[in-house]
Motif scaffolding. Sequence first.
Motif, PDB file in Angstrom:
ATOM      1  N   LEU A 117       2.766   2.782  -2.222  1.00  0.00           N
ATOM      2  CA  LEU A 117       2.668   3.674  -3.382  1.00  0.00           C
ATOM      3  C   LEU A 117       1.212   3.861  -3.813  1.00  0.00           C
ATOM      4  CD1 LEU A 117       5.725   2.618  -5.571  1.00  0.00           C
ATOM      5  CD2 LEU A 117       5.554   4.427  -3.896  1.00  0.00           C
ATOM      6  N   THR A 118       0.314   4.070  -2.846  1.00  0.00           N
ATOM      7  CA  THR A 118      -1.093   4.325  -3.161  1.00  0.00           C
ATOM      8  C   THR A 118      -1.562   5.572  -2.426  1.00  0.00           C
ATOM      9  OG1 THR A 118      -1.982   3.106  -1.295  1.00  0.00           O
ATOM     10  CG2 THR A 118      -1.496   1.836  -3.292  1.00  0.00           C
ATOM     11  N   LEU A 119      -2.732   6.070  -2.822  1.00  0.00           N
ATOM     12  CA  LEU A 119      -3.279   7.255  -2.168  1.00  0.00           C
ATOM     13  C   LEU A 119      -3.736   6.949  -0.746  1.00  0.00           C
ATOM     14  CD1 LEU A 119      -5.311   8.979  -5.034  1.00  0.00           C
ATOM     15  CD2 LEU A 119      -3.021   9.462  -4.228  1.00  0.00           C
ATOM     16  N   ASP A 120      -3.715   5.679  -0.332  1.00  0.00           N
ATOM     17  CA  ASP A 120      -4.027   5.339   1.059  1.00  0.00           C
ATOM     18  C   ASP A 120      -2.877   5.700   1.991  1.00  0.00           C
ATOM     19  OD1 ASP A 120      -6.368   4.274   0.132  1.00  0.00           O
ATOM     20  OD2 ASP A 120      -5.543   2.255  -0.082  1.00  0.00           O
TER      21      ASP A 120
ATOM     22  N   GLU B  88       0.820  -1.219   0.000  1.00  0.00           N
ATOM     23  CA  GLU B  88       0.000   0.000   0.000  1.00  0.00           C
ATOM     24  C   GLU B  88       0.852   1.266   0.000  1.00  0.00           C
ATOM     25  OE1 GLU B  88      -1.940  -1.189   3.505  1.00  0.00           O
ATOM     26  OE2 GLU B  88      -3.831  -1.674   2.514  1.00  0.00           O
TER      27      GLU B  88
ATOM     28  N   PRO C 140      -0.554   8.403   3.484  1.00  0.00           N
ATOM     29  CA  PRO C 140      -0.461   9.874   3.554  1.00  0.00           C
ATOM     30  C   PRO C 140       0.914  10.400   3.160  1.00  0.00           C
ATOM     31  CG  PRO C 140      -1.069   8.928   5.694  1.00  0.00           C
ATOM     32  CD  PRO C 140      -0.928   7.779   4.746  1.00  0.00           C
TER      33      PRO C 140
ATOM     34  N   PHE D 224       2.848   9.180   0.822  1.00  0.00           N
ATOM     35  CA  PHE D 224       2.892   9.218  -0.635  1.00  0.00           C
ATOM     36  C   PHE D 224       2.075  10.398  -1.158  1.00  0.00           C
ATOM     37  CE2 PHE D 224       1.484   7.421  -4.847  1.00  0.00           C
ATOM     38  CZ  PHE D 224       2.717   7.489  -5.439  1.00  0.00           C
ATOM     39  N   CYS D 225       0.917  10.662  -0.539  1.00  0.00           N
ATOM     40  CA  CYS D 225       0.105  11.805  -0.971  1.00  0.00           C
ATOM     41  C   CYS D 225       0.865  13.112  -0.797  1.00  0.00           C
ATOM     42  CB  CYS D 225      -1.188  11.856  -0.158  1.00  0.00           C
ATOM     43  SG  CYS D 225      -2.325  10.540  -0.569  1.00  0.00           S
TER      44      CYS D 225
END
Lengths: 177, 177, 177
Positions: free
Chosen positions: A19-22, A17, A24, A26-27
């Motif tokens: 590299l996902t928008l889940d 998870e 924070p 990474f966001c």
Amino acid sequence: MSNTSAPTMHDKLTNMELLTLDNPVFCCYLFWATVLVVKMLLMSLLTALQRFRYKLLGLVPLAVRRKVFPNEEDLFFKNIEVQFDDPHVERVRRAHRNDMENILPYFIMALIYVCTNPNPLVACNLFRVAAIARIVHTLVYALYPVPQPSRILAFATMLLITFYMAAVVALRTLRFI
Amino acid sequence: MSNTSAPTMHDKLTNMELLTLDNPVFCCYLFWATVLVVKMLLMSLLTALQRFRYKLLGLVPLAVRRKVFPNEEDLFFKNIEVQFDDPHVERVRRAHRNDMENILPYFIMALIYVCTNPNPLVACNLFRVAAIARIVHTLVYALYPVPQPSRILAFATMLLITFYMAAVVALRTLRFI
Amino acid sequence: MSNTSAPTMHDKLTNMELLTLDNPVFCCYLFWATVLVVKMLLMSLLTALQRFRYKLLGLVPLAVRRKVFPNEEDLFFKNIEVQFDDPHVERVRRAHRNDMENILPYFIMALIYVCTNPNPLVACNLFRVAAIARIVHTLVYALYPVPQPSRILAFATMLLITFYMAAVVALRTLRFI
């Protein structure tokens, strides 16, 4: 350095998870990387603006004297020649090149750093400081030349942050040499 | 080319796990990409070092004669002028530009290549050879100029590796054109 | 902008699967990014070809007059000097630098854009148009100089696409500022 010991909210994320928008962290990387991409692309427009500077003011005779277009097909007046060494244009170009030399490796380094699941508080603040330092660097280099060491400090900030990220990643992946 | 037929330990990975630290190929990419990022950033410092070369030795009169700072605010002595064409500085800058032209596209290409789940042995060795070739390139270009074809061989090594990765990725994704 | 409302086949993908070959948008990005990487690397070879132009034709006297190699160890004839300002070589180098200024930030921006799960139809067409625009840019800049505004249009196409992607990503990640 990284949160391998201290339990945090972030530890619940699996590697998949990261590299996902889940995630924070990474966001936060996405947002500040976007800011820096836009800043870099605006440098191209700033260079073009410097070339057209006097033309935009309608002062054709001055434009004829400055003639700072590097390609023949860019010349809009018949009586001007190709030129390469206008100091205002070259200053923006040096600032742009410095951006490429530092921000583009930083993009890769910071993306890699996110994959090592760093401490969210440390990582987000590094992204923020690095991006703001480069915006300051552009302001004091290309827009309003300011006496040193303002530019060196702004330059060194992102450099040290990138070196820190490199150290974290290298330590985590050293056995895959 | 890629391990679509031969069953290997690596085949157990799902697509979702390719860009995580669970994938040894990705870890190998991370390590060598980090090495190359650090190498590139050291070029900035090497350029600065070349500009200050004589100053570091305390030979002020030589520094005055060399005057190789491109910005007016970088001049630390009142009686020197801006200059752009010092051969030692320009050599390091050409090497740095060559790095940007080749290593930055390689970062993207190699990251994309990892996503296609390549044979681990092939991929890891490509990462190692490419990184070492570029370190050799910097040594023979910027630090100790060596007669050709040493530099061309180092340059061609990473270029061919990148082209190979491009061919693998393009074949895998051709139907999404 | 993005497919947050309209239900599409693509909505079945979880965030974790966005950066895998199961995602057609990511595959499309991979293909066109590969095309642009190859295009950029060919610019290096084109620069070298321009330097050797007359030599390839076997016209040694012309090569001696042109002497466009920037490093002393690159000189293959004893009686020629280092030179930096050959117009044909410099034109290719400017085109190459423009590529670095625009395509490298685009690689990062487009990769980030894929992570926001964009509408597949919009995203794939953006990737295609951006890549083709840059190929046209190279043709009209470095290979066959064509009167403006052909080059400016090709340049602006990728620039606007990158700005659009930046806007989409920034809106999705604004709360992580």
